[in-house]
Design a protein around this motif. Structure first.
Motif, PDB file in Angstrom:
ATOM      1  N   PHE A   1       1.017  -1.279  -0.109  1.00  0.00           N
ATOM      2  CA  PHE A   1       0.125  -0.073  -0.013  1.00  0.00           C
ATOM      3  C   PHE A   1       0.889   1.325  -0.006  1.00  0.00           C
ATOM      4  O   PHE A   1       0.684   2.152  -0.771  1.00  0.00           O
ATOM      5  CB  PHE A   1      -0.928  -0.082   1.286  1.00  0.00           C
ATOM      6  CG  PHE A   1      -2.162   0.815   1.148  1.00  0.00           C
ATOM      7  CD1 PHE A   1      -2.224   1.754  -0.213  1.00  0.00           C
ATOM      8  CD2 PHE A   1      -2.813   1.195   2.409  1.00  0.00           C
ATOM      9  CE1 PHE A   1      -3.551   2.361  -0.178  1.00  0.00           C
ATOM     10  CE2 PHE A   1      -3.952   2.181   2.162  1.00  0.00           C
ATOM     11  CZ  PHE A   1      -4.321   2.861   0.961  1.00  0.00           C
ATOM     12  N   SER A   2       1.793   1.321   0.805  1.00  0.00           N
ATOM     13  CA  SER A   2       2.939   2.411   0.820  1.00  0.00           C
ATOM     14  C   SER A   2       3.461   2.676  -0.374  1.00  0.00           C
ATOM     15  O   SER A   2       3.867   3.721  -0.801  1.00  0.00           O
ATOM     16  CB  SER A   2       3.848   2.326   2.164  1.00  0.00           C
ATOM     17  OG  SER A   2       3.090   2.024   3.251  1.00  0.00           O
ATOM     18  N   TYR A   3       3.875   1.532  -0.857  1.00  0.00           N
ATOM     19  CA  TYR A   3       4.715   1.640  -2.295  1.00  0.00           C
ATOM     20  C   TYR A   3       3.832   2.004  -3.446  1.00  0.00           C
ATOM     21  O   TYR A   3       4.422   2.954  -4.166  1.00  0.00           O
ATOM     22  CB  TYR A   3       5.409   0.308  -2.496  1.00  0.00           C
ATOM     23  CG  TYR A   3       5.982   0.293  -3.963  1.00  0.00           C
ATOM     24  CD1 TYR A   3       7.419   0.626  -4.063  1.00  0.00           C
ATOM     25  CD2 TYR A   3       5.401  -0.321  -5.055  1.00  0.00           C
ATOM     26  CE1 TYR A   3       8.010   0.637  -5.453  1.00  0.00           C
ATOM     27  CE2 TYR A   3       5.854  -0.196  -6.120  1.00  0.00           C
ATOM     28  CZ  TYR A   3       7.300   0.095  -6.453  1.00  0.00           C
ATOM     29  OH  TYR A   3       7.799   0.082  -7.588  1.00  0.00           O
ATOM     30  N   GLU A   4       2.741   1.761  -3.519  1.00  0.00           N
ATOM     31  CA  GLU A   4       1.652   2.005  -4.567  1.00  0.00           C
ATOM     32  C   GLU A   4       1.469   3.540  -4.357  1.00  0.00           C
ATOM     33  O   GLU A   4       1.545   4.441  -5.336  1.00  0.00           O
ATOM     34  CB  GLU A   4       0.553   1.361  -4.205  1.00  0.00           C
ATOM     35  CG  GLU A   4      -0.407   1.631  -5.617  1.00  0.00           C
ATOM     36  CD  GLU A   4       0.090   1.127  -7.091  1.00  0.00           C
ATOM     37  OE1 GLU A   4      -0.515   1.472  -8.093  1.00  0.00           O
ATOM     38  OE2 GLU A   4       1.028   0.160  -6.925  1.00  0.00           O
ATOM     39  N   LEU A   5       1.299   4.078  -3.202  1.00  0.00           N
ATOM     40  CA  LEU A   5       0.876   5.405  -2.852  1.00  0.00           C
ATOM     41  C   LEU A   5       1.942   6.371  -3.224  1.00  0.00           C
ATOM     42  O   LEU A   5       1.875   7.523  -3.731  1.00  0.00           O
ATOM     43  CB  LEU A   5       0.075   5.851  -1.676  1.00  0.00           C
ATOM     44  CG  LEU A   5      -1.369   5.314  -1.458  1.00  0.00           C
ATOM     45  CD1 LEU A   5      -1.447   5.663   0.112  1.00  0.00           C
ATOM     46  CD2 LEU A   5      -2.138   5.678  -2.087  1.00  0.00           C
TER      47      LEU A   5
ATOM     48  N   MET B   1      -5.693   4.438 -10.218  1.00  0.00           N
ATOM     49  CA  MET B   1      -6.225   4.170 -11.481  1.00  0.00           C
ATOM     50  C   MET B   1      -5.673   4.695 -12.465  1.00  0.00           C
ATOM     51  O   MET B   1      -6.350   4.878 -13.757  1.00  0.00           O
ATOM     52  CB  MET B   1      -7.682   4.483 -11.497  1.00  0.00           C
ATOM     53  CG  MET B   1      -8.362   3.743 -10.379  1.00  0.00           C
ATOM     54  SD  MET B   1      -8.737   1.975 -10.949  1.00  0.00           S
ATOM     55  CE  MET B   1      -7.565   1.076  -9.809  1.00  0.00           C
ATOM     56  N   SER B   2      -4.552   5.243 -12.766  1.00  0.00           N
ATOM     57  CA  SER B   2      -3.666   6.013 -13.739  1.00  0.00           C
ATOM     58  C   SER B   2      -2.438   5.574 -14.359  1.00  0.00           C
ATOM     59  O   SER B   2      -1.411   6.266 -13.649  1.00  0.00           O
ATOM     60  CB  SER B   2      -3.859   7.583 -13.323  1.00  0.00           C
ATOM     61  OG  SER B   2      -3.051   7.620 -12.533  1.00  0.00           O
ATOM     62  N   PRO B   3      -2.261   4.456 -15.131  1.00  0.00           N
ATOM     63  CA  PRO B   3      -3.491   3.394 -14.908  1.00  0.00           C
ATOM     64  C   PRO B   3      -3.315   2.596 -14.218  1.00  0.00           C
ATOM     65  O   PRO B   3      -2.157   2.311 -13.461  1.00  0.00           O
ATOM     66  CB  PRO B   3      -2.891   3.056 -16.588  1.00  0.00           C
ATOM     67  CG  PRO B   3      -1.308   2.957 -16.466  1.00  0.00           C
ATOM     68  CD  PRO B   3      -1.132   4.335 -15.635  1.00  0.00           C
ATOM     69  N   PRO B   4      -4.287   1.605 -13.872  1.00  0.00           N
ATOM     70  CA  PRO B   4      -4.542   0.621 -13.077  1.00  0.00           C
ATOM     71  C   PRO B   4      -3.313  -0.510 -13.351  1.00  0.00           C
ATOM     72  O   PRO B   4      -3.472  -1.065 -14.363  1.00  0.00           O
ATOM     73  CB  PRO B   4      -5.974   0.078 -13.007  1.00  0.00           C
ATOM     74  CG  PRO B   4      -6.184   0.436 -14.453  1.00  0.00           C
ATOM     75  CD  PRO B   4      -5.613   1.748 -14.752  1.00  0.00           C
ATOM     76  N   SER B   5      -2.661  -0.727 -12.413  1.00  0.00           N
ATOM     77  CA  SER B   5      -1.606  -1.715 -12.538  1.00  0.00           C
ATOM     78  C   SER B   5      -2.083  -3.022 -11.700  1.00  0.00           C
ATOM     79  O   SER B   5      -2.984  -2.915 -11.040  1.00  0.00           O
ATOM     80  CB  SER B   5      -0.215  -1.206 -11.809  1.00  0.00           C
ATOM     81  OG  SER B   5      -0.309  -0.857 -10.256  1.00  0.00           O
TER      82      SER B   5
ATOM     83  N   LEU C   1      -0.660  -4.271  -9.195  1.00  0.00           N
ATOM     84  CA  LEU C   1      -0.553  -4.056  -7.576  1.00  0.00           C
ATOM     85  C   LEU C   1      -1.682  -3.525  -7.026  1.00  0.00           C
ATOM     86  O   LEU C   1      -2.147  -3.785  -6.089  1.00  0.00           O
ATOM     87  CB  LEU C   1       0.810  -3.517  -7.377  1.00  0.00           C
ATOM     88  CG  LEU C   1       1.122  -3.163  -5.913  1.00  0.00           C
ATOM     89  CD1 LEU C   1       1.139  -4.405  -5.226  1.00  0.00           C
ATOM     90  CD2 LEU C   1       2.375  -2.461  -5.735  1.00  0.00           C
ATOM     91  N   ALA C   2      -2.170  -2.382  -7.953  1.00  0.00           N
ATOM     92  CA  ALA C   2      -3.329  -1.526  -7.363  1.00  0.00           C
ATOM     93  C   ALA C   2      -4.694  -2.452  -7.375  1.00  0.00           C
ATOM     94  O   ALA C   2      -5.202  -2.326  -6.197  1.00  0.00           O
ATOM     95  CB  ALA C   2      -3.428  -0.356  -8.291  1.00  0.00           C
ATOM     96  N   ILE C   3      -4.682  -3.229  -8.422  1.00  0.00           N
ATOM     97  CA  ILE C   3      -5.883  -3.962  -8.558  1.00  0.00           C
ATOM     98  C   ILE C   3      -5.838  -5.259  -7.107  1.00  0.00           C
ATOM     99  O   ILE C   3      -6.749  -5.585  -6.755  1.00  0.00           O
ATOM    100  CB  ILE C   3      -6.047  -5.045  -9.816  1.00  0.00           C
ATOM    101  CG1 ILE C   3      -6.394  -3.981 -10.816  1.00  0.00           C
ATOM    102  CG2 ILE C   3      -7.163  -5.986  -9.627  1.00  0.00           C
ATOM    103  CD1 ILE C   3      -6.198  -4.688 -12.377  1.00  0.00           C
ATOM    104  N   LEU C   4      -4.628  -5.714  -6.859  1.00  0.00           N
ATOM    105  CA  LEU C   4      -4.574  -6.540  -5.923  1.00  0.00           C
ATOM    106  C   LEU C   4      -4.671  -5.962  -4.668  1.00  0.00           C
ATOM    107  O   LEU C   4      -5.417  -6.418  -3.890  1.00  0.00           O
ATOM    108  CB  LEU C   4      -2.951  -7.096  -5.840  1.00  0.00           C
ATOM    109  CG  LEU C   4      -2.400  -7.641  -4.547  1.00  0.00           C
ATOM    110  CD1 LEU C   4      -3.407  -9.190  -4.866  1.00  0.00           C
ATOM    111  CD2 LEU C   4      -1.258  -8.257  -4.785  1.00  0.00           C
TER     112      LEU C   4
ATOM    113  N   LEU D   1     -13.240   7.424  -5.049  1.00  0.00           N
ATOM    114  CA  LEU D   1     -12.890   8.609  -5.891  1.00  0.00           C
ATOM    115  C   LEU D   1     -11.845   8.423  -6.539  1.00  0.00           C
ATOM    116  O   LEU D   1     -11.487   9.466  -7.364  1.00  0.00           O
ATOM    117  CB  LEU D   1     -12.557   9.497  -4.631  1.00  0.00           C
ATOM    118  CG  LEU D   1     -13.761   9.820  -3.329  1.00  0.00           C
ATOM    119  CD1 LEU D   1     -13.288  10.854  -2.383  1.00  0.00           C
ATOM    120  CD2 LEU D   1     -14.635  10.822  -4.348  1.00  0.00           C
ATOM    121  N   GLN D   2     -10.947   7.264  -6.818  1.00  0.00           N
ATOM    122  CA  GLN D   2      -9.815   7.252  -7.769  1.00  0.00           C
ATOM    123  C   GLN D   2     -10.770   6.991  -9.158  1.00  0.00           C
ATOM    124  O   GLN D   2      -9.786   7.192 -10.153  1.00  0.00           O
ATOM    125  CB  GLN D   2      -9.157   6.024  -7.089  1.00  0.00           C
ATOM    126  CG  GLN D   2      -8.027   6.483  -5.982  1.00  0.00           C
ATOM    127  CD  GLN D   2      -7.003   7.105  -6.436  1.00  0.00           C
ATOM    128  OE1 GLN D   2      -6.090   7.039  -7.220  1.00  0.00           O
ATOM    129  NE2 GLN D   2      -7.125   8.589  -5.866  1.00  0.00           N
TER     130      GLN D   2
END
Length: 778
Positions: free
Chosen positions: A393-397, A404-408, A410-413, A463-464
């Motif tokens: 979560f920290s790495y993705e943010l 969602m720009s674009p959805p990877s 990891l984001a979907i996971l 909201l994303q």
């Protein structure tokens, strides 16, 4: 004297107050007289002193003497003389009972003693008189009336009479208590605020008990009739005594009943709930709750005195046995709902909890591979998963401006993972399908944090998706990540050193809330005063004014004083009084700067010196209170963590979304988990009826030993108190005797000194008297 003699002649008892003198003194002397001439002469003299100024005085004295000889002296058993060291109420009661002494039936004596609530009279005189006179006919005749007397004792809170009737076997409680009789007792008893119902039947009382305990309702009208005898009458009368605040009677029924541990924990819960509802008796009820919690702990501690390990093992099995008489729950569950911290932190309970933490319930009929999911295994598994979730979560943010720009992948996971966590929390809420369990769920602040985290996560993810709200969603997710890191502190609750410190933090949050309420009004008072005094001509909007009121006073608490703004002037070039420049964005110069500085000084004294030190003192007090109970607090937390991971899902597979969705839908449809993989277990053992009887007998034997020791220690304590009282009495008597001797010696010295002074005065004033030997003296 005439009326007293007449009453005795008519076999009516009298009470004579000896120290009052006059007629009472004469009657007392007649009572103590042995009929000798010297006593008769003394009586005549005292009567002559009382009867004065009458023509036929001697004749009246003779008649009274005759009456006394025929009444007082012959019927001394009807005369009761009060002495200063006797009890007036006991003397009057004995006088009344004397009037019925010759009856063959003792009912009136028993009625009098019970109405006066003098059980000692019944024990020492009435029953003794029955035995001495061998009047078993009277005893047997009264047996039928003893049920009515027991009812009176129960209704009027006379525990000593209840004990007397039970110990002498005059009433068979098993054949006495029916549903109808118990309803009558509730209707006639001195009602507590909780039992003041419009129609006091056992159904209403059962609902009341269920509200107080959360799981116990001993009265089901569908299963019993009014005339059917109630099983385990001591348990029903124990609950009756608790609801009516008959504390001594409740403890007696607890001593005589069964399942002492469970009944004590139930009483603890009832008293605690009653204390919250009846504020005027709050302290008294809380003391009773602590007493019964202590009794449960002492019975549990009684097991440690047996060196046989088998006893300890069987008692631990008893703790896990469902109790049908107490809502079908275990003693551990009763202790949990009653918040009995001392019981849950007891060494015997902690030994059981540690075994469950390490190995689970080894007798479970589950497959062998599921036994690997003991609470500690699931705890470490969840901890590893949560650390991995926080890392991703920290790495993705940090690496992307939007999920969602674009959805990877990891984001979907992360979204799928968060969704499974939401479903698990929904399932946990659905399990708590009753309002009582739901309140327990909400009262746990970790559950509140979970709801907050998952709600913010859901809003942030939603909201994303639209492009125009991605930045707002990112802010929501950032706040959510902060709460997730704070939630990880729950992992440290398992530590004996860190766990209590986390409890301190939450308790200090409560102190901080109280401080903020006080500080808010001080801050508002100062902020508004400064705004009115220094900026009287400011034409700003409402939001700008509110910002000015709160902004500077808040940061001044931390030492940012803003002195350059308070004493600023147009010559500094940092502010202006020109409205045109103000409209262009230049700050307005303050007025009355001296008053502003004085207000700042007063505000700093109140906020930084007074209130901040108050907050530090509150924190110190909270720290001290928690530190004193560190061991108890940690053991309770260890119990609840063990229960959380034991009763939780056997497999918490965050990556298997289909299982979670199926399980959640099952909860929504059936209000409890039924799927095999996430079946919620209860910390209890289902035992066979024969084994349950053996466990109950073992607990009863341990409790019986404790009750015997408690009564024996009570008798020894009374004997010690009596011994100390006798010693104190003897010391007081010796002191009084010594004081009396000293007083007499002082009086003799004073008399001798007075004689010497008078003799000296005689020599000085009349020296010639001694010269002529006249013997003249003052």
């Amino acid at each position: 004297m005439y009326h007293a003699c007449k009453a005795v002649s008519n076999d009516i008892p009298i009470v004579v107050v000896n120290p009052s003198g006059r007629a009472a003194g004469v009657l007392s002397m007649a009572y103590k007289s042995d009929g000798l001439n010297r006593d008769t002469e003394e009586l005549r003299k005292r009567m002559n002193n009382i009867i004065k100024l009458q023509v036929d005085k001697n004749e009246k004295v003779k008649r009274l003497m005759k009456r006394m000889e025929d009444s007082i002296m012959k019927k001394r058993h009807l005369v009761n003389v009060y002495e200063p060291n006797s009890e007036m109420d006991q003397l009057i009661l004995q006088a009344l009972m004397t009037a019925y002494q010759e009856d063959s039936v003792f009912s009136r004596q028993l009625d009098l003693a019970q109405k006066w609530n003098r059980c000692d009279i019944v024990t020492n005189e009435v029953f003794v008189s029955m035995v001495e006179n061998l009047d078993w006919h009277a005893y047997n005749a009264e047996t039928d009336n003893f049920k009515e007397r027991l009812r009176t004792a129960l209704v009027n809170n006379q525990p000593e009479f209840v004990k007397l009737f039970m110990e002498n076997g005059v009433v068979d409680l098993e054949a006495y208590l029916t549903r109808k009789e118990l309803e009558y007792l509730y209707q006639q008893a001195k009602k507590s605020p909780l039992t003041k119902l419009e129609k006091e039947n056992l159904d209403a009382i059962g609902r009341l008990i269920h509200k107080l305990t959360g799981n116990v309702n001993p009265y089901d009208s569908s299963n019993t009739t009014e005339t059917e005898l109630l099983k385990d009458p001591f348990r029903h009368l124990f609950l009756f005594a608790i609801l009516n605040n008959y504390h001594e009677m409740a403890e007696y029924f607890w001593d005589e009943g069964n399942e002492h541990m469970a009944s004590a924990l139930t009483a603890c819960k009832m008293y605690k709930t009653m204390a919250m509802k009846i504020k005027r008796n709050e302290k008294e009820l809380e003391e009773q709750a602590k007493r019964y919690e202590g009794l449960a702990c002492e019975i549990l501690g009684e097991c440690t005195k047996y060196r046989d390990g088998m006893v300890m093992e069987r008692i631990q099995e008893f703790l896990l046995q469902p109790l049908g008489n107490w809502g079908g729950v275990t003693c551990l569950r009763l202790a949990e709902v009653s918040s009995s911290q001392m019981f849950l932190s007891h060494d015997n309970v902690q030994s059981l909890v540690l075994n469950v933490w390490k190995r689970g319930l080894e007798t479970d009929a589950s497959p062998w591979f599921l036994r690997l999911y003991a609470p500690r295994h699931k705890f470490f598994y969840n901890m590893i998963c949560y650390v991995l979730f926080l890392t991703l979560f920290s790495y993705e943010l940090l690496s992307k401006p939007s999920l969602m720009s674009p959805p990877s992948g990891l984001a979907i996971l992360l979204i799928v993972w968060g969704t499974t966590m939401i479903w698990e929390e929904i399932a946990q809420v659905c399990v708590a399908y009753s309002m009582k369990r739901l309140l327990e769920y909400i009262c746990d602040y970790w559950n509140i944090i979970d709801i907050l985290i998952l709600s913010i996560f859901a809003v942030g993810v939603i909201l994303q998706f639209p492009d125009r709200t991605q930045e707002i969603g990112r802010i929501f997710l950032a706040f959510d990540l902060s709460f997730c890191y704070f939630r990880f502190l729950h992992t440290f609750m398992i530590s004996r050193r860190l766990g209590p410190k986390i409890i301190m933090v939450f308790k200090m949050f409560a102190d901080l809330g109280l401080f903020i309420v006080i500080m808010l009004f001080v801050l508002l008072g100062y902020g508004i005063a400064v705004q009115v005094v220094q900026y009287p001509r400011a034409n700003t909007d409402f939001m700008s004014t509110m910002t000015s009121i709160f902004y500077r006073p808040y940061f001044q608490i931390y030492g940012e004083l803003f002195l350059e703004d308070i004493v600023a002037s147009p010559s500094d070039g940092t502010c202006t009084n020109n409205h045109t420049d103000v409209e262009l964005g230049m700050p307005m110069c303050p007025e009355n700067t001296i008053i502003g500085v004085l207000l700042l000084g007063l505000y700093m004294v109140i906020s930084n010196v007074l209130l901040l030190n108050l907050l530090i003192a509150m924190f110190g007090n909270t720290f001290q209170n928690v530190e004193e109970e560190t061991d108890v607090i940690w053991k309770n937390q260890f119990y609840f963590i063990t229960m959380e991971y034991f009763t939780g899902p056997i497999l918490t597979l965050h990556f298997l979304l289909p299982w979670i969705i199926i399980d959640g839908l099952s909860c929504l449809m059936h209000f409890k988990k039924k799927s095999g993989l996430t079946f919620l277990r209860k910390l209890q053992r289902e035992v066979k009826p024969r084994e349950a009887v053996q466990l109950n007998k073992l607990e009863e034997a341990v409790a019986y030993n404790y009750v015997i020791k408690k009564r024996r220690s009570g008798c020894e304590r009374v004997c010690r108190c009596f011994h100390h009282t006798e010693i104190s009495k003897q010391r007081i008597m010796d002191k009084l005797s010594e004081t009396e001797n000293q007083t007499k010696q002082k009086e003799r010295r004073d008399e001798s000194q007075e004689t010497g002074v008078l003799s000296s005065l005689t020599h000085i004033l009349w020296p010639e008297a001694d010269a002529y030997g006249t013997g003249f003296s003052l």
